[in-house]
Each structure stands twice: as structure tokens, then as C-alpha cells.
Motif scaffolding. Sequence first.
Motif: not given
Length: 671
Positions: A389-412
Amino acid sequence: MAATLARHHDTPPFADHKDLHNVIDATQLGDVPWQCFSAQYSGERPEVVPPWMDDEFEVWFRDPRAMAHNILANPAYKDEINYVPFREYDASDDTRRWKDFMSGDWAWQQADTISEIPETHGSSLVPIILGSDKTTVSVGTGNNEYYPLYASIGNVRNNVRRAHRDALVIIGFLAIPKTDKKHAKDDVFHIFHRQLFHSSLSTILSSLKPVMTTYEVVRCGDGHFRRVIYSLGPYIADYEEQLVLSCVVKHWCPKCIAVRTDLDSGGIYRRREHTDFLIDELHADILWDEYGLIGDLVPFTNDFPRADIHELLSFDLLHQLIKGAFKDHLVDWVAKYLKAVHGTKRSEEIMSDIDHRVAAVASFSGLRRFPQGRNFKQWTGDDSKALMKVFLLAIEGHVPQDMVRAFRALLEFCYLVRHNVVTEDTLNQIQDALCRFHQYRKIFDVVHIKAVKEPWRWSSRHNALGQMLVTNQRLDKLAASRLNPDDARNPEDIPATSLPRHPGKLHVFNSAAATFYAPSDPSGIGGMRRKHIRACPLWRNEYPRNDCIFINTGSDAEGMRGLEVARVICFFSFNHNWEVYPCALIHWFEKIGDDPDENTGMWMVAPSFHEDGSKNIAVIHIETIFRAAHLIPIYGSKYIPHTLKFYHSLDTFHSFYVNKYADHHAFEIAF
């Protein structure tokens, strides 16, 4: 307590714990006694017999038919059971809706089948839903493993199951054969291990077999007697257990015959008739290499009518998605990616900052905190659910955008499949989330508690299984006999400080409780859930806590476009013309942009200030508050100070994400 009893010339209801246990044991409600049978290897023996071939393996179980009788007869469920399958449509656009198990196509097709048989025509279908999960209950040392088997009936509505109202019961403890290292990898031992699993299930469920082809009359919770016919329903299991259940080789799909080296290519669905034909016609080596089948094994479902294990397998959301895809894959992939790109030292610094970000997340009712980040030794299912519930926003800025989007897709995906009501549009969203996950995950290629663990902990740890069986039986009896008193909580007054002047008295409160309809989350039978909102100057005698909230503006717009976000400074009430006005003093937050962030899918907000720099505060009626909101800072790419505490987050950062993954209800409203 003793002084109170003496003052009232009363005596305790129980002399001691033994007296209490005796009363529970004498209770007939919910009583399904435990039984036991033993199994032993009976095949060919080599000249040197391995020790496991002489061992007897005990299996403890309770009659699943009696379990079904108890659930059907429970008066607490009289208005919460579907006795016939149904199909539900939205009257506005004639699209299909799915909510409870009996609204699905499988139940409809099963009812069609039994209606065509004279002996079962006119009977109510009772699907038996099963699940099992081998679990380790060791604390500190040792290796105490148990293999619980759970059961429920498909007629009970989802809101009962999510309210944890004992519609899911434990009906068995399966044997776990073990041997020494010398024989642990023997093919004969592996075959015996798996076939013992299937034969045990077949024996445990044998009482249901006669009433799968001939109806029986049972008493239901509404006082009526009905004809019922039973069928084996879905079996919920993780991938490893699905392989055992379906007698399929590892790395193959238990649901279809897609080639193991190219599972994404798909294949026709496995069927019992097709599998039986292949086993009869082909050599065992061909079955293994070309179809992923273990020809020496027979699934337990072959002993029951209308049962096809390949059709009945249902994936385990917790173990396959939350612990599997999230914890075992994505979280590990992030660490591996950072190490590959930045090297060991730099990647450890970044992972340390990610941990600090996780630890700095503000408190939220019902959301677990991680003071050390994600750096803990043993992950439980609850750990994974809370961290995602909180990990997605903790990695943002440290990893490429597509990684953030992969986490978002799994969460959704995880949140969508847990919707209380699934519509045709929901199915499209689920498919879209799945496609996006597979699209964005390619960037990584570039570089049981209540029934097992708690009873075990309550036992003496010596011959614990017998004590665990008694504990579970007592819990069932207590559940069948219990009352549910109202849980009334009165807020405590706190000194009024820095409040607007009022000629009369102001009553200031530390918290308020928002009650709302959230059937997708654990809730009461009616789907109602309560969340506390804190506005406390000294929470737990350590720090001030002022939670954030969603405010209903009265707009007809959906999602966040019809909601505003604010932070509660305090709750208070006052009397005016003999009427009480409950209010909240709030600090408004304003939305950043007109749409959610395209990478995380979350809305962004910031505290609102006037031109002179003063806070934009207001007094609102408490009825305009929808529920609590959880905000997580927009960390950016910079490291955060190690000295930053989680209770400083809302005061330190200048912009925030509205965390729609805080719970399932938040996911449904903060879009």
C-alpha cells in the motif's frame, strides 16, 4: 474484578479455566467431532526398505457434510444464503454484474446439470469450496509444519465471509510425510507423498459422495427444510499446490496445455476426459515431456461426480499475487535492478532511502507501520498486504517510470479483483491492468493464523496437534453460541486550545468515527465499516496526530472530482438554540492538476495557504466528512533525512499523493 464481585455478593461464572473448558466442551452447538485415520505405503518394496515405507501417517478431519449442515442451519445466515443460482443485470444498460458465488456461470451450469437428473431435479445446489495451505508455525527455532484443510459452501454471500462470521471452517489436518536426506529425492517417495494427499482428500470428503447423486433434506436457518445436492466447488490454492492437485509437472500450467517454455502463447484448457485419454494412450515419458502430466497419480476429484480438478482450481490471491508477484518478484527485481545499474554501494544507499521513506509514511487507521522499512527477515501475508500500500510511492524517483507503472498495474489488478461487485466494465479494467503489467514489467528484463498458528502458540508445543484440534473445536462452539454486543466508544474531552471564540462552551474531542459502506473490505455482514479519524494533541503520549479526511462537497462528479482533501486540526461541538452542532476545524488541501499522476495513478494535493502565508482553514459540519484519507509525501529523487519521523511527514513535505491503495474502499472512491 474480584472486588466488584464481592461488593455485589456474586460469584464468578467459572471456578477456573478447567471449568470454562468443561462448559464449552459440553456445548452441542457447532459441535463436529474430530476423527482420525492412518495411511501407510502399500506398494512394492526394495531390498533395503527406506524408513518412510514403514511409517504410519495420521490424518485428522471433521465431517464436511456435518460442517455444511451447521452453516445451512445457522440462523445468523438466514438472510445471507442464496439457495439457487442467479444472473444479475444492471437495469440501466443491461450489462452483467457478478457479486456472490451463486451469481457465477459455474453455479448456473451445475444447476442445469442436476436439474436434468430425475433423482436430483428440484434440489438446491450446495457447492463445497475448499482450500489448503501448508504452514510453518515455528517461533524462533524448530520446524513445526501443519497442513490445514479449510471448507465453506458457495451459498453464503461474500459479505458474511468478509465479516469473518465463521462461514469458513477448518475440516482437516493433512499428513506431511518426511524422510531422511538419503531418500528425500526418491521418485517413489515423491509419488507416495502426492498420492497420500489425494487419497486423504478423497477419504475426508467421502461422506459427501452419496448426496452428490441423491438429494437429502436439511433444515435451513430460516426454519424451512430443503432438498439439497452437493458438488465439489473451487479449490483455492497457490501455484505449488495447484501442481499437486492437478498432477501436473512443475513449470507447466495446471489449467491449460500451453508449452512450459512459452506459457503466454496459451493453449486449450485441460479437461478430465482429455487427461484420462492421454494417460490411457501415451507412455509416461511422453506425458511428462510433452503434456506436463504425471501419469502415476490420480486426482482425488476422479472419485466424485461432476468434478474436474482442472476446472475447479482457483488461484490464491494472497500467495500468488500479493506475496508472489509483489514480494517475491517485483520487490526483489527493484533491488536487483538498482544493483545492476548503480553497483552494490550506491544501490544499498538507495534501498536504505526507500526504507526510510516507507518508515516516514504518516499513520493511518488500520494501516501497519514499518519503522525499519521493508528490511525484516520473515514476511507474513499481512506484511506484504500492508507494504504494497505504500511501497509504490517510496520507490518513485529512484527507479524508471515504467517500473512505477508496473507496480501500479499490479496493485490495480489486486484491488479490482477484490471488488464487492464485478461488472463487465470491471472485467475490462482488470484485463487492461493485466496487459499494462505485462507491458511495463519488461523493463526488469533489461537488467493460517487463526486456525493453525494461534492454536499452536496457545499449546504447550508438546504433541501440539491434539491441543490445536480441541482449541479449534472450542472456537467453533463459542462462535455458534456467541452474542455480538454493540461496541460503543465515547471520545475523550481534551483542553480547548487556539479555537475560535464562542460565548458558550465548546466540547473538544480527540477523534471521530466515520461509518461507511465498504463491502470490498473486511466489514460487518451488512457491508458497513468504521474508521477512526484522530485529532489528538498528544497521541499515545508521544506526538500530535492530526489525520487527513475526504470531504463531500455535494458535487455530482465521480471520484476525486467530487471530493476534497483536508487535515483535521480538531473536532468540537457547541450548542446553539438548543441544538448541538458537531464540527471540525480543518486545514484545506488543494489538488495539483486536473487529473491523477499518469505514472502512479494517484491524485496529488498540497496544503492550501492564503496570499499572506497563513493557512487556509475552515470550520465544517462533521456530516460533510466522508471518511479518513491517507496521504504519502511526494519524495522525489532526493534522499530524506534519517532523523525524519513518520509523524513529521505531513508537516515537513509540501506535496502529497492521495493513497488510493490504503484500502479497497479508498481505491473505489479516489480515482
